[in-house]
Design an enzyme around this catalytic site. Structure first.
Site, short mmCIF file in Angstrom:
data_model
loop_
_atom_site.label_atom_id
_atom_site.label_comp_id
_atom_site.label_asym_id
_atom_site.label_seq_id
_atom_site.Cartn_x
_atom_site.Cartn_y
_atom_site.Cartn_z
N GLY A 132 0.86 -1.18 0.00
CA GLY A 132 0.00 0.00 0.00
C GLY A 132 0.89 1.22 0.00
N GLU A 367 -4.73 7.16 -2.93
CA GLU A 367 -3.64 7.77 -3.71
C GLU A 367 -2.54 8.32 -2.81
OE1 GLU A 367 -4.18 9.72 -7.44
OE2 GLU A 367 -6.18 8.88 -7.67
N THR A 369 -1.60 8.06 1.56
CA THR A 369 -2.17 8.62 2.80
C THR A 369 -1.60 10.03 3.06
OG1 THR A 369 -0.34 7.71 4.07
CG2 THR A 369 -2.31 6.31 3.85
N GLU A 371 0.03 10.82 5.56
CA GLU A 371 1.38 10.61 6.07
C GLU A 371 2.37 10.48 4.90
OE1 GLU A 371 -1.38 9.08 7.05
OE2 GLU A 371 -1.54 9.56 9.18
#
Ligand code: COS
Length: 387
Positions: A132, A367, A369, A371
Site C-alpha cells: 500500500g 492515492e 495517505t 502521512e
C-alpha cells in the site's frame, strides 16, 4: 459561489455545463445509489457522453483533449455533488488513461484510447495486500516464457477495475531483482476476459459506495510481450509519476466536496433559527463558515496554479502532494463543520452532510495517505539529505 478569477471563458463554460449536468442528472440518483452501494452504468455512460471520460485523451483518439486545469474543474464540479461519481471520473482519467497516454506506444494508444474515451473503464493495478504505502513491495510476479510473460498475484482496492464496462487494468509486477535486492518492477496492460484474470467487486465500503472498487486475481495469466508498458523495469517510476498528477484529481475531489459541504451548511445556517435568530448570525457558526471559505479560496488558487505546471509538463511531485494533502484536510474540516452546523440532522442519511462526512475520509487515505504526502514533501525539501 466560486469566483471566475483566473479562468478562461472556455473553462467557465465547461464548469457551468458540468455543474448543471451534475445537479440535474446525477444529484437525483446519488442518495439511492449510495444507500444500495451500487455503481451506475447509466450515469457513467452519461458522463462519458459529456466527454468526461476522454478529458485527457487527444482528439485524434476521440477525446476532449482538455488542459489539466479544465479536467480538474470537471472533477471538482462532480465532487461538489457526489464523491462516488467524481471518483469514477478522476480514477479513469488520471490512473486508467494516464499510464497508457503517457507511457504507451502508438499501437497501445490506438488500441485502447478510443475505447476509453467512450464508455469503457481501465484500472490502475498498483495496490496489493502487502503493498500500500510501501508500493514497491509488489508481490505479483511476471516471469518470461519466450515471447510471453506469465503473471501471478493479486491487487486490491482498484477503482473502476471490476465493472461491466471495464476492459482491463495496468498491472505492476515484479520481473526481477535489482542489485542491492530491490524489486525490478514492470507494468503490463492486462485485458479483462483473458484466461486466469478475474475481478471481484469489493462491497462494504464506508465511502464512495457508488463507485466501482475491485480485487484482481492473476492466476498464470499469459500475456504477450507487446502488452508491456514502456521498458522492463520502468514500472515503478511510471506508477509514481502517474500518482504525482493523479493526486491533483484527488485534490479536486477534496475541493469540490468542501465547496458542496460549504454551500449546504451556509444555506442551512441561514434558514435554521434558534433563540429567534438564523444560526448563521452566531459567531460559532459564522467563523466555521468563514474558515471553510478561506480554505476553499486558497486551495483553489494553488490547485489551478499547479495544474498549469502539469499542463506545461513540469514535474509536480511536491506540488501534487501539497495540493492533495491541503485539499483533503480542507474537505475534512468542511464536512465536519457541515455536520456540526446541521446538528442532529447532520447525522441523518436524508441530509447530504452525512455522505460528505463519510466520503471525505477516503481523500486522506487513497492515492497515498496524508502521512505519505508529508513524507513526499519532506523528501522534496531535502529533510533527509543530511551527512
Ligand atoms: N516520479 C518518478 N520517479 C519516482 C518518483 C516520482 N514521483 N518517486 C520515486 N521515483 C523513483 C525514484 O527516483 C527511484 O528511482 P531510481 O531507482 O532510479 O533511484 C525509484 O522510483 C524508487 O524510489 P524510492 O526509493 O524513493 O521508492 P520508495 O520505495 O522509497 O517509495 C514512496 C517512495 C513512499 C514515496 C512511494 O512508495 C509512495 O508514493 N507510496 C505511496 C503509494 C500510493 O500513493 N499508493 C496509493 C495508490 S492508490 S491509487
Amino acid at each position: 459561489m466560486p469566483l471566475n478569477r483566473n479562468l478562461s471563458e472556455e473553462q467557465i463554460l465547461l464548469r457551468d455545463s458540468v455543474r448543471s449536468f451534475a445537479e440535474q442528472e446525477l444529484y437525483p440518483t446519488v442518495k439511492e445509489l449510495d444507500e444500495r452501494e451500487e455503481f451506475s452504468l447509466e450515469n457513467t455512460k452519461a458522463m462519458a457522453h459529456l466527454g468526461l471520460l476522454g478529458a485527457q485523451i487527444p482528439e485524434q483518439y476521440g477525446g476532449s483533449a482538455l488542459d489539466y486545469a479544465s479536467y480538474i474543474i470537471t472533477v471538482e464540479e462532480i465532487a461538489r455533488v457526489d464523491g462516488s461519481h467524481a471518483a469514477t471520473v478522476a480514477a479513469h482519467n488520471s490512473l486508467g488513461v494516464g499510464p497508457i497516454l503517457n507511457f504507451g506506444n502508438k499501437e497501445q494508444k490506438s488500441k485502447y484510447l478510443p475505447k476509453l474515451a467512450e464508455a469503457s473503464l481501465w484500472g490502475f493495478g498498483l495496490t496489493e495486500a502487502e503493498a500500500g504505502s510501501d508500493a514497491a513491495n509488489t508481490q505479483t510476479t511476471a516471469t518470461q516464457d519466450g515471447d510471453d510473460w506469465i503473471i501471478n498475484g493479486s491487487k486490491i482496492f482498484i477503482t473502476n477495475s471490476a465493472s461491466e464496462i471495464t476492459i482491463g487494468s495496468t498491472v505492476l509486477a515484479k520481473t526481477g531483482t535489482l542489485q542491492g535486492g530491490r524489486n525490478e518492477l514492470t507494468c503490463f496492460l492486462v485485458e479483462n476476459g483473458i484466461a486466469g484474470f478475474t475481478q471481484k467487486v469489493m462491497k462494504g465500503k464506508m465511502m464512495w459506495r457508488a463507485s466501482n472498487t475491485g480485487e484482481l486475481y492473476l492466476d498464470n495469466v499469459r500475456v504477450h510481450k507487446s502488452t508491456m508498458l514502456g521498458k522492463r523495469g520502468d514500472g515503478f517510476k511510471q506508477m509514481m509519476a502517474t500518482l504525482d498528477k493523479g493526486r491533483l484529481s484527488i485534490a479536486a475531489m477534496g475541493l469540490g466536496l468542501a465547496q458542496g459541504a460549504f454551500e449546504y451548511a451556509l444555506k442551512y445556517a441561514k434558514e435554521r433559527k434558534t433563540f429567534g435568530k438564523a444560526i448563521s448570525t452566531y459567531q460559532a457558526n459564522a467563523f466555521k463558515l468563514a474558515d471553510i471559505d478561506m480554505g476553499i479560496e486558497l486551495a483553489r488558487t494553488y490547485l489551478y496554479d499547479v495544474c498549469r505546471m502539469a499542463s506545461e509538463g513540469i514535474s509536480v511531485t511536491k506540488e501534487g502532494a501539497i495540493a492533495k494533502l491541503n485539499c483533503s484536510e480542507l474537505a475534512h474540516m468542511a464536512a465536519n463543520h457541515c455536520v456540526q452546523i446541521l446538528g442532529g440532522y447532520g447525522l441523518m442519511k436524508e441530509y447530504n452532510a452525512e455522505r460528505f462526512y463519510r466520503d471525505q475520509k477516503l481523500l486522506e487515505i487513497g492515492e497515498g495517505t496524508s502521512e505519505i504526502q508529508r513524507l513526499v514533501i519532506a523528501r522534496e525539501i531535502g529533510c533527509f539529505d543530511v551527512g
